[in-house]
Scaffold this motif. Structure first.
Motif, PDB file in Angstrom:
ATOM      1  N   PHE A  11      -2.321  16.537  -0.504  1.00  0.00           N
ATOM      2  CA  PHE A  11      -2.681  15.356  -0.228  1.00  0.00           C
ATOM      3  C   PHE A  11      -3.438  14.584  -1.269  1.00  0.00           C
ATOM      4  CE2 PHE A  11      -4.508  12.044   1.406  1.00  0.00           C
ATOM      5  CZ  PHE A  11      -3.385  11.246   2.562  1.00  0.00           C
ATOM      6  N   HIS A  43       4.179  10.746   0.672  1.00  0.00           N
ATOM      7  CA  HIS A  43       2.545   9.262   1.752  1.00  0.00           C
ATOM      8  C   HIS A  43       2.936   8.432   0.736  1.00  0.00           C
ATOM      9  CE1 HIS A  43       1.762  13.637   2.845  1.00  0.00           C
ATOM     10  NE2 HIS A  43       1.084  12.486   4.472  1.00  0.00           N
ATOM     11  N   PRO A  44       3.690   7.448   0.410  1.00  0.00           N
ATOM     12  CA  PRO A  44       4.295   6.354  -0.614  1.00  0.00           C
ATOM     13  C   PRO A  44       3.403   5.134  -0.103  1.00  0.00           C
ATOM     14  CG  PRO A  44       6.174   6.721   0.383  1.00  0.00           C
ATOM     15  CD  PRO A  44       5.932   7.729   1.166  1.00  0.00           C
ATOM     16  N   ALA A  45       2.436   4.310  -0.709  1.00  0.00           N
ATOM     17  CA  ALA A  45       1.830   3.527  -0.919  1.00  0.00           C
ATOM     18  C   ALA A  45       2.225   2.387  -1.795  1.00  0.00           C
ATOM     19  CB  ALA A  45       0.716   3.682   0.130  1.00  0.00           C
ATOM     20  N   LEU A  51      -5.439   0.178   1.217  1.00  0.00           N
ATOM     21  CA  LEU A  51      -5.428   1.484   0.286  1.00  0.00           C
ATOM     22  C   LEU A  51      -7.346   2.107  -0.064  1.00  0.00           C
ATOM     23  CD1 LEU A  51      -4.328   3.804   1.000  1.00  0.00           C
ATOM     24  CD2 LEU A  51      -2.305   3.525  -1.023  1.00  0.00           C
ATOM     25  N   ASN A  55      -9.151   5.577   1.225  1.00  0.00           N
ATOM     26  CA  ASN A  55      -8.463   6.622   0.443  1.00  0.00           C
ATOM     27  C   ASN A  55      -8.808   6.621  -0.515  1.00  0.00           C
ATOM     28  OD1 ASN A  55      -6.368   8.347   0.499  1.00  0.00           O
ATOM     29  ND2 ASN A  55      -4.465   7.873   1.239  1.00  0.00           N
ATOM     30  N   HIS A  57      -7.901   9.243  -2.820  1.00  0.00           N
ATOM     31  CA  HIS A  57      -6.295   9.082  -3.409  1.00  0.00           C
ATOM     32  C   HIS A  57      -5.595   8.154  -3.056  1.00  0.00           C
ATOM     33  CE1 HIS A  57      -8.845  13.370  -2.787  1.00  0.00           C
ATOM     34  NE2 HIS A  57      -8.570  13.501  -2.028  1.00  0.00           N
ATOM     35  N   TRP A  58      -5.982   7.046  -3.630  1.00  0.00           N
ATOM     36  CA  TRP A  58      -4.691   6.211  -3.136  1.00  0.00           C
ATOM     37  C   TRP A  58      -4.227   6.237  -4.385  1.00  0.00           C
ATOM     38  CZ3 TRP A  58      -4.801   3.041  -7.108  1.00  0.00           C
ATOM     39  CH2 TRP A  58      -5.609   2.660  -8.207  1.00  0.00           C
ATOM     40  N   LYS A  60      -2.746   8.459  -6.095  1.00  0.00           N
ATOM     41  CA  LYS A  60      -1.163   9.720  -5.578  1.00  0.00           C
ATOM     42  C   LYS A  60      -0.550   9.250  -5.160  1.00  0.00           C
ATOM     43  CE  LYS A  60      -0.262  14.651  -5.129  1.00  0.00           C
ATOM     44  NZ  LYS A  60      -1.412  15.610  -5.225  1.00  0.00           N
ATOM     45  N   ARG A  61      -0.986   8.763  -3.605  1.00  0.00           N
ATOM     46  CA  ARG A  61       0.130   7.203  -2.888  1.00  0.00           C
ATOM     47  C   ARG A  61       1.066   6.164  -3.789  1.00  0.00           C
ATOM     48  NH1 ARG A  61      -2.617  10.871  -1.204  1.00  0.00           N
ATOM     49  NH2 ARG A  61      -0.745  11.672  -1.616  1.00  0.00           N
ATOM     50  N   GLU A  62       0.827   5.863  -4.503  1.00  0.00           N
ATOM     51  CA  GLU A  62       0.917   5.270  -5.349  1.00  0.00           C
ATOM     52  C   GLU A  62       2.057   5.695  -6.374  1.00  0.00           C
ATOM     53  OE1 GLU A  62       2.254   2.204  -8.942  1.00  0.00           O
ATOM     54  OE2 GLU A  62       1.201   3.768  -8.951  1.00  0.00           O
ATOM     55  N   GLU A  64       3.886   8.333  -5.339  1.00  0.00           N
ATOM     56  CA  GLU A  64       4.078   8.600  -4.403  1.00  0.00           C
ATOM     57  C   GLU A  64       5.431   7.917  -4.007  1.00  0.00           C
ATOM     58  OE1 GLU A  64       2.825  13.021  -2.762  1.00  0.00           O
ATOM     59  OE2 GLU A  64       2.357  11.198  -1.349  1.00  0.00           O
TER      60      GLU A  64
END
Length: 98
Positions: A11, A43-45, A51, A55, A57-58, A60-62, A64
């Motif tokens: 994550f 966990h895409p965002a 965010l 987070n 680790h925002w 990495k969400r982007e 994803e």
């Protein structure tokens, strides 16, 4: 619903990780898939301010979020014959007469 394989990645962002290295890791995982039903947990965002505030680790969400829109990933999916489906379609396929 029954899965054959469950896949995921850390994550958090790894030290020195970039979008390109992350994409490369995902491409290796996709190339190694075996026949069957695999779930790939992401966990895409979108990188919204909210965010970013909650987070660490925002980014990495982007990544994803971008991943399955990436032309290299799309090309790999096509080349490997990997079909993306959702839960509704999986349920329908598993309930269909054989």
């Amino acid at each position: 619903m029954i899965l054959d394989y469950l896949l995921g990645l850390p994550f958090h962002m790894e030290e020195g990780e970039t979008y390109e290295s992350f994409r490369g890791t995902v491409m290796r995982l996709l190339r190694a898939l075996k026949p069957g039903v695999s779930e790939f947990i992401l966990h895409p965002a979108l990188p919204a301010e909210e965010l970013k505030a909650i987070n660490p680790h925002w980014q990495k969400r982007e990544w994803e979020f971008r991943l399955f829109r990436d032309p290299e990933i799309k090309g790999l999916l096509a080349a490997e014959g990997i079909r993306l489906i959702g839960w509704s379609e999986l349920q329908r396929l598993q309930r269909a007469p054989r």
